[in-house]
Design an enzyme around this catalytic site. Structure first.
Site, PDB file in Angstrom:
ATOM      1  N   ASP A  39       1.198 -82.326 -25.397  1.00  0.00           N
ATOM      2  CA  ASP A  39      -0.234 -81.619 -26.338  1.00  0.00           C
ATOM      3  C   ASP A  39      -0.743 -80.592 -25.073  1.00  0.00           C
ATOM      4  O   ASP A  39      -2.632 -80.918 -25.348  1.00  0.00           O
ATOM      5  CB  ASP A  39      -1.427 -83.350 -25.976  1.00  0.00           C
ATOM      6  N   HIS A 132     -21.229 -63.161 -10.213  1.00  0.00           N
ATOM      7  CA  HIS A 132     -21.281 -61.263  -9.767  1.00  0.00           C
ATOM      8  C   HIS A 132     -22.929 -61.974 -10.595  1.00  0.00           C
ATOM      9  O   HIS A 132     -24.039 -60.538 -10.573  1.00  0.00           O
ATOM     10  CB  HIS A 132     -21.128 -62.142 -11.701  1.00  0.00           C
ATOM     11  N   LYS A 194     -25.041 -47.142 -16.968  1.00  0.00           N
ATOM     12  CA  LYS A 194     -23.783 -47.470 -18.180  1.00  0.00           C
ATOM     13  C   LYS A 194     -24.279 -48.078 -19.424  1.00  0.00           C
ATOM     14  O   LYS A 194     -25.554 -48.952 -18.845  1.00  0.00           O
ATOM     15  CB  LYS A 194     -22.625 -48.893 -17.265  1.00  0.00           C
ATOM     16  N   THR A 225     -11.976 -55.369 -18.221  1.00  0.00           N
ATOM     17  CA  THR A 225     -10.452 -54.268 -19.277  1.00  0.00           C
ATOM     18  C   THR A 225     -10.526 -52.990 -18.680  1.00  0.00           C
ATOM     19  O   THR A 225      -9.723 -52.423 -18.924  1.00  0.00           O
ATOM     20  CB  THR A 225     -11.340 -54.463 -20.945  1.00  0.00           C
ATOM     21  N   GLY A 227     -12.787 -50.810 -18.253  1.00  0.00           N
ATOM     22  CA  GLY A 227     -13.615 -49.767 -19.297  1.00  0.00           C
ATOM     23  C   GLY A 227     -14.685 -49.323 -18.653  1.00  0.00           C
ATOM     24  O   GLY A 227     -14.658 -47.920 -18.391  1.00  0.00           O
TER      25      GLY A 227
HETATM   26  C1  R5P Z   1     -20.190 -56.571 -15.465  1.00  0.00           C
HETATM   27  O1  R5P Z   1     -21.769 -56.614 -14.890  1.00  0.00           O
HETATM   28  C2  R5P Z   1     -19.432 -56.467 -14.268  1.00  0.00           C
HETATM   29  O2  R5P Z   1     -20.106 -55.680 -12.899  1.00  0.00           O
HETATM   30  C3  R5P Z   1     -18.763 -55.741 -13.985  1.00  0.00           C
HETATM   31  O3  R5P Z   1     -18.894 -54.236 -14.465  1.00  0.00           O
HETATM   32  C4  R5P Z   1     -17.423 -55.855 -15.654  1.00  0.00           C
HETATM   33  O4  R5P Z   1     -17.456 -56.675 -15.907  1.00  0.00           O
HETATM   34  C5  R5P Z   1     -16.415 -54.983 -15.882  1.00  0.00           C
HETATM   35  O5  R5P Z   1     -15.876 -55.104 -16.873  1.00  0.00           O
HETATM   36  P1  R5P Z   1     -14.463 -53.919 -17.886  1.00  0.00           P
HETATM   37  O6  R5P Z   1     -14.144 -53.907 -17.091  1.00  0.00           O
HETATM   38  O7  R5P Z   1     -14.432 -55.027 -19.521  1.00  0.00           O
HETATM   39  O8  R5P Z   1     -16.072 -53.127 -18.473  1.00  0.00           O
END
Ligand code: R5P
Length: 313
Positions: A39, A132, A194, A225, A227
């Site tokens: 499960d 982080h 950003k 991602t 991005g």
């Molecule tokens: C955000 O504050 C982190 O330091 C990274 O810049 C972020 O998690 C990157 O995420 P992604 O690759 O999705 O833009």
């Protein structure tokens, strides 16, 4: 610690790194099983005694984050109930760390919840890398050693012999890390302005600092991602940068990450091995830096009761 025996166990997320750490300490991984019942409940067993032993459990809480977290806390519980003398969770990548505060009403502080779960399972200490958010250390009431990947990164960048170099932070949150590395390498510093209108979506507003005609090395803690880093690379090119490099500690790489990174035109993409990268998807211009030397040294010092602060350079 130090008078006891030491054993290193691994859950399933990054066994290769765990084996590399153990090898560098002249040991084999201790025997354990982490499987699933029909499960999907996780089943953990330590196959050797840990009574009076200083236990180190290696597990990144990367994808699938919830399963990997569960494997870790169950293994910690198993070690605690088997009378381990101390239990150190070695989390090369600490997932959920980006949810470290209330960004809007009626949302959890998920990093705190995860810290509570890990601590309640019975750890004596956490060893991790490039958390982080530094303040997550305060979510624990046991010691947290947060190693930096910067020594590896600095050595690697030096070996690349890049001229006219500017270190670029892809957002304001990464400025301290980028500034530290730029200073060590005697390089310029730039920052990408950003905006994140919603999770996993980012918009580049501006580039602060001189990047025209410069070789730009973007440094981030996480590429998820892709991005942020790809959007940043596009902006740097628009502002006249020459070659653009991507360096990040944790290759989370979800969604369209490989596609985004492949299209972004990076000269080289450098990650560490805190999270394994799928070999079949690895891009030709990707380099993976081993973190085992740092983890092995930190584990040795923790076990011997020695200072680890000289590793935090
Ligand atoms: C955000 O504050 C982190 O330091 C990274 O810049 C972020 O998690 C990157 O995420 P992604 O690759 O999705 O833009």
């Amino acid at each position: 610690m130090g008078k006891n025996e030491m054993k290193i166990f691994s859950c399933n997320s990054n066994r290769t790194l765990a084996e590399d750490i153990a090898r560098r300490l002249g040991m084999n991984l201790a025997s354990s099983e982490v499987t699933k019942f029909k499960d999907e409940e996780i089943a953990v067993r330590l196959n050797e005694s840990v009574r009076g032993v200083d236990v180190f459990i290696v597990q990144s809480t990367c994808k699938p984050a919830n399963n990997n977290l569960m494997e870790l806390i169950l293994m910690v519980d198993a070690a605690k109930r088997a009378s381990a003398s101390s239990i150190t969770a070695v989390m090369p990548y600490f997932g959920y760390a980006r949810q470290d505060r209330k960004v809007e009403p009626r949302v959890p502080i998920s990093a705190k919840v995860v810290a509570n779960l890990i601590q309640a399972s019975g750890i004596s200490r956490l060893l991790t890398m490039d958390l982080h958010a530094d303040q997550i250390q305060g979510f624990f009431d046991v010691p947290v050693d947060n190693l930096f990947a910067s020594p590896l990164v600095i050595d690697y960048i030096k070996s690349m012999n890049i001229t006219d170099m500017t270190i670029v932070s892809p957002d304001s949150g990464g400025v301290d890390r980028a500034r530290f590395i730029a200073k060590r390498l005697d390089a310029g510093l730039a920052i990408i302005d950003k905006r994140r209108p919603k999770a996993n979506v980012c918009e580049v507003m501006n580039v602060i600092g001189e990047v025209s005609g410069r070789n730009c090395v973007m440094i981030d803690d996480i590429v998820d991602t892709g991005g942020s880093i790809s959007g940043g690379a596009k902006a740097l090119k628009e502002f006249g940068a020459k070659d653009v490099y991507c360096i990040a500690t944790h290759p989370v790489l979800s969604g369209n990450a490989f596609d985004n990174l492949g299209k972004a035109g990076f000269r080289e993409i450098i990650f560490s091995d805190t999270i394994p990268v799928d070999e079949s998807k690895k891009l030709d211009n990707m380099t993976i830096l081993p973190t085992a030397p740092l983890f092995a040294e930190a584990i040795k010092r923790i076990f011997n009761g020695e200072s680890v602060s000289s590793l935090f350079i």
